[in-house]
Enzyme design. Structure first.
Site, PDB file in Angstrom:
ATOM      1  CD  GLU A   1       6.329   9.163   6.824  1.00 52.84           C
ATOM      2  OE1 GLU A   1       6.931   8.130   6.447  1.00 52.84           O
ATOM      3  OE2 GLU A   1       5.265   9.129   7.470  1.00 52.84           O
TER       4      GLU A   1
ATOM      5  CD  GLU B   1       2.932   5.760   4.844  1.00 50.57           C
ATOM      6  OE1 GLU B   1       4.040   6.157   4.464  1.00 50.57           O
ATOM      7  OE2 GLU B   1       2.756   4.616   5.329  1.00 50.57           O
TER       8      GLU B   1
END
Length: 663
Positions: free
Chosen positions: A306, A145
């Site tokens: 995810e 991320e």
């Protein structure tokens, strides 16, 4: 190797070795084909400066491989270990208030720091050499991320010097920098690039041009940080893919540019995030838009790295997903272009910050309703996923999305409730609720493929982009421009030669002579015989010849003046919207222009029922998803046959259906 479509994020280092075999058996039974591992395990992989220990990860990869489960390796550069920080404390980032952010979270690093970069090069080289030809390793995720946790970081001396070098490369001379930034204001001129600071908190105000370049620099820094890793990985792992887990509309890094380094992009999707509203009307379109923008970053199918598999939470928690909701959310990802779904996480962690970010298994490790629901979903979807592979959504409508515009409105939002991304999503919502597919398009993208193009808040403008919009409409396109178009040049300086929206006045058929920032107020808008509401802003316009008023202001001191206009140009039409329409006005306006541009919905809308179409050269796939906890009926388009589901046209609570037809 079979095609891989379902996986899970796995953290074997959090659990005793004796448990790993049980996990592998449960994954195999569930239908899991791959795991992502190691993205936060730097200390486990390098417990001391000159000591590398891959034995535990080797063992986990080998064990999972024997059960037919492949591995995506994450480089753990988002979590430098304590021994490194102790030895080199200047790796820690410094925020805009001049405070050092300490060890104990994640992304506690300065990405400009040369010592930190050297540690990364050594680690990633060791990992890539070690796993680059491992038959059970299929791909890589550099870092995690990127941009997360770095919103006001870092402003240390390393970043300052790197920023100065970035500016010198761009502007060549201090005089040119002064011109581009408008530094004559408040005596901000620089004699040398060495005088330019990293933007710490000021006494009052900030130079908007300097801040725009700082945001560009921060994005380029992250791209460069990633490129170093990808070059190393590609040297030693020639047959393994590289991806990265995006965060939808997150704006620290320009995802279009980052995507140029990757084989495909991935995304982290949490529909039940504790930070999101619970009201479906307020978030369903945002979730769909997030998936569509991720698909658009490389204009190709993507992966979910995810996907929510339980209650979300750190210090506070979200709601428990209702029975069927996890499957519906996973199906939504597939419907919008995901070729693979990796669930986060396998087992709810018993330690650290994410103890309450729940996984497929609870803390106890015993399978329950989440495991059973997702097992059924995977087994049902596996036979269909190969046919869906590489199919795309083909949209006739595009929304222009630009990180440059986002940066400019972060710096000067005008109104406390005005957000560039929020404005983009408001236009998206009206299309989503009419079952009209949407692509997001960069300013450099192909406009001509769309019947209808919506370009909200085109605040920064260049002659090239003006020409591109004019050519799009000249050739028959239908274009929507909005308030705050053509205000500034690409240096974030106000343009002064023409009335707003500058050269685009001849395209839009209007000149904006004044405007009103609607603080704590709204304005009535008269549209097709109704009085509706608008918010945030009012442009006060003069019409040029040939322009038609299709909505007028109904209140404020400019009642009766034009609010929304329509202007023929070449073979096409340009609409200009001088306000932020409320939901009712937006819905009616968008329905009108979709009809005028020939854009048709997939099927008649039903509240809380979402539909999309993916297609390839042979077949089209219609996804119908019920986001409601009650049964819903919908009108089945003619010629479609049911592939998944109980009865076409009738949906149970949170049920998902797939229909197909040949091309």
């Amino acid at each position: 190797m079979e095609r891989l479509h379902f996986g899970v994020d796995y953290y074997p280092e959090h659990w005793e070795r004796e448990r790993w075999d049980t996990d592998a058996k449960l994954m195999q039974k569930m239908g899991i084909q791959m795991v992502r591992m190691a993205e936060f395990s730097w200390h486990k992989l390098q417990p001391a400066e000159d000591v590398f220990d891959f034995a535990w990860l080797d063992e986990a990869i080998e064990l999972l491989g024997k059960y037919g489960i492949y591995t995506i390796v994450g480089t753990p550069t988002a979590a430098p270990p304590a021994w490194m920080i102790h030895k080199h404390p200047d790796i820690l980032p410094i925020d805009r208030k001049g405070r050092v952010r300490g060890f104990g979270g994640r992304h506690h690093d300065c990405q400009s720091n040369p010592v930190y970069r050297e540690y990364i090069r050594k680690l990633v080289t060791q990992m890539a050499k070690h796993y680059g030809e491992n038959p059970y390793v299929i791909g890589w995720q550099p870092d995690n991320e990127l941009g997360n946790s770095h919103q006001d970081l870092c402003t240390c001396d390393y970043c300052r010097r790197r920023f100065q070098a970035w500016l010198q490369k761009k502007y060549q001379t201090a005089d040119e920098l002064n011109r581009a930034w408008g530094t004559a204001f408040w005596s901000q001129e620089y004699n040398d690039f060495a005088e330019v600071p990293a933007p710490r908190l000021t006494v009052t105000g900030e130079n908007p041009s300097a801040m725009l370049d700082w945001k560009r620099f921060c994005s380029d820094l992250i791209v460069d940080f990633t490129e170093e890793q990808t070059k190393i990985i590609r040297t030693y792992a020639k047959n393994q893919f590289i991806t990265h887990n995006y965060m939808g509309f997150a704006n620290k890094v320009d995802y279009y540019k980052l995507g140029e380094l990757l084989d495909f992009v991935s995304h982290d999707q949490y529909p039940g995030g504790f930070y999101l509203p619970e009201t479906p009307h307020e978030k369903n379109h945002v979730l769909a838009a997030t998936l569509d923008v991720v698909r658009s970053y490389k204009n190709q199918p993507f992966w979910i790295m995810e996907q929510q598999s339980g209650i979300t939470g750190w210090e506070t928690m979200g709601r428990a997903p209702r029975p069927g909701q996890l499957s519906a959310w996973a199906m939504q990802s597939i419907a919008h272009g995901a070729d693979a779904v990796v669930f986060f996480r396998w087992r709810t962690c018993a330690l650290g910050t994410e103890q309450y970010w729940h996984g497929i298994l609870p803390h106890s490790g015993n399978p329950g309703r989440r495991y059973e629901e997702l097992q059924d979903f995977i087994h049902e979807m596996k036979p269909l996923m190969d046919n869906l592979q590489n199919s795309m959504i083909k949209s006739e409508t595009g929304i222009v999305f630009s990180f440059e515009q986002e940066y400019a409105f972060q710096i000067q939002p005008h109104h406390r409730d005005l957000s560039y991304t929020g404005q983009v999503q408001k236009y998206y919502r009206a299309l989503y609720e009419q079952n009209i597919p949407v692509d997001f398009v960069p300013a450099e993208g192909d406009f001509q493929k769309y019947r209808l193009l919506i370009a909200p808040l085109q605040y920064l403008m260049s002659p090239e982009l003006e020409d591109k919009y004019m050519e799009y409409v000249r050739q028959g396109g239908h274009l929507v421009l909005t308030m705050r178009t053509g205000v500034k040049d690409t240096n974030n300086l106000c343009m002064t030669e023409l009335e707003l929206p500058g050269r685009l006045s001849q395209l839009a058929g209007v000149e904006v002579l004044d405007y009103d920032c609607l603080r704590d107020d709204e304005v009535a808008v008269l549209f097709e015989g109704e009085s509706l509401q608008a918010h945030i802003w009012s442009d006060l316009m003069r019409l040029l010849p040939g322009t038609e008023t299709i909505a007028r202001y109904g209140s404020q001191f400019y009642a009766g003046e034009p609010c929304i206009t329509e202007h023929p140009y070449g073979e096409g039409v340009c609409y200009y919207v001088g306000t932020e329409p409320g939901d009712a006005l937006m819905d009616k306006f968008m329905a009108r222009i979709c009809k005028e541009s020939g854009v048709c919905p997939i099927m008649p809308p039903v509240a809380e029922v979402e539909c999309t179409i993916r297609e390839n050269d042979r077949e089209r796939f219609l996804f119908v998803i019920n986001h409601a906890g009650e049964a819903k009926d919908y009108q089945v388009p003619q010629g479609w046959k049911l592939l998944k589901g109980r009865q076409a046209g009738s949906l149970g609570a949170y049920e998902t259906q797939i229909l197909s037809r040949q091309q």
